[in-house]
Design an enzyme around this catalytic site. Sequence first.
Site: not given
Ligand code: NAP
Length: 480
Positions: A174, A249, A283, A384
């Site tokens: 997904k 992650e 991140c 963040e």
């Molecule tokens: P996010 O809102 O948590 O979304 C990440 C993924 O999860 C997306 O595919 C999102 O879908 C999905 N998602 C959201 N709510 C969900 C639920 N209830 N059930 C299942 N899937 C769900 O994060 P983001 O804003 O896209 O990404 C930014 C974050 O990622 C930052 O905090 C960053 O630090 C972190 N990140 C961490 C790493 C690492 O390696 N540690 C690497 C890159 C990014 P939708 O897009 O459709 O909402």
Amino acid sequence: MGEIGTLYIDGAWSTSSTGETLVIRDPSSQDPVGEVSAAGRDDTRSAIRAAANAFPAWAARSGAERAPFLLRVRDLLLEHRDGLAATITAEMGKPLREAWGEVGGAAGMFEYYAEEGKRVGGTIVPSYVTNRRSHAIRQPVGVVAAITPWNFPLATVAKKLAPALAAGCTVLLKPAEATPTIAVRLFELFERAGLPAGVANLVTGLPSAIGEEILSNADVRLITFTGSTRTGKHLMKGAADTMKRIALELGGHAPFIVFEDAVIDDAVQAAYTAKFRNAGQVCVNTNRLFVHESIADDFVAALKELVESKVVGPGADDATDIGPLVNEAALHKALEHIEDARTLGAQVVTGGHQLSGGRFEGGYYCAPTILRGAKKPMRIMSEETFGPVLPVTTFTTDDEAIALANDSSYGLAAYVFTQDARRCFVIPERLAYGSIRVNNDTGDGIHAPFGGVKESGIGLEGGPWGLDTFLVTKSVSYQI
Ligand code: NAP
């Protein structure tokens, strides 16, 4: 437009059973750049069933037999590198050369795990009992659900799917709703590389329906997730009911520490990259810069000059160094952090505002910003930002620098700049972070472990550790 029929389930493309679609927009203009199917719960269930049916045959292959598929994917990614990079830039705004680098990185992950997958073995365990022999064998965990973010929309997918497939798992992906098209392109390449039906399945769409089915479906044995800590916690709680394994992650709040003996030019260049790459949407990007007070004025002046020399604009323009933020919410968060810090006493060294009009019209642009005098309880010192805003704080002793750096609920990446060999060894040991970069801003490649501690996650990606995530160890004893 008309990018419909983007679900890839059991070896065939289909539209959503709900008939719903999502329009994808370019964050530099808000112009539509694509449209994908929005999967419903039934579609997700079909994808999981397909993966479960395909699992026994894929798992039965040896690592060496699975490797040629991964290497063909590597070749196709490199062959189509320009077009794939353009798709990434159109969907999420990063400069084309960063997107080009991302495609190369993704190809490298398929190559690495094609080889590493051949090396999955077990252990002969010395038995405590005469006439008994014992083995620990490692096998694929089963059906994997991979959920990925938009900021590295190809690399984060490759980092999960390459080791999962190499280990013998079957998967359901997904991708983020902002960046599904690059995942569609990857699955087209999978098809051309000879992917057996059901081994990898794609469900584009919104998280609610897809996420609920993933959590409740007992056939999913592992969720591998990259994204925010908030979503990670939700998935961790939801995975408990069917006792799925999880690999998370999550978000970060990286400290960047510059000691008085650092090579200043190197540290300035690295601080720029570690903050402003991908418009601050990484991140591991630094969210707090700590500089020894004796060099702070010179350091900040040099960083200001470097930042002001950079070109902000649409990622598709060759001259662009810093692109737009991904969406309106991301822009508002960055501007709110600036305003909050300013209200609580921070001084704006450069930037500090939205960019609009002219070439910025319609895009989500925040001027690259440096703030001085940052301290708690400014929101930027604990939340963040995920944008091009860098708060600077000074320190006087090593203990103070460590205490400031560790004062976070996150624990993903940290940066240390010093020429003192003792500090090079001792400071990383005292930092509560999973990935520590001494005198460099990028860390190492796919062969090195990567993961967070504290609220930045559970588990590791990269190297043999990244393969372990997708394996279970079973104990077999033989009476002879
Ligand atoms: P996010 O809102 O948590 O979304 C990440 C993924 O999860 C997306 O595919 C999102 O879908 C999905 N998602 C959201 N709510 C969900 C639920 N209830 N059930 C299942 N899937 C769900 O994060 P983001 O804003 O896209 O990404 C930014 C974050 O990622 C930052 O905090 C960053 O630090 C972190 N990140 C961490 C790493 C690492 O390696 N540690 C690497 C890159 C990014 P939708 O897009 O459709 O909402």
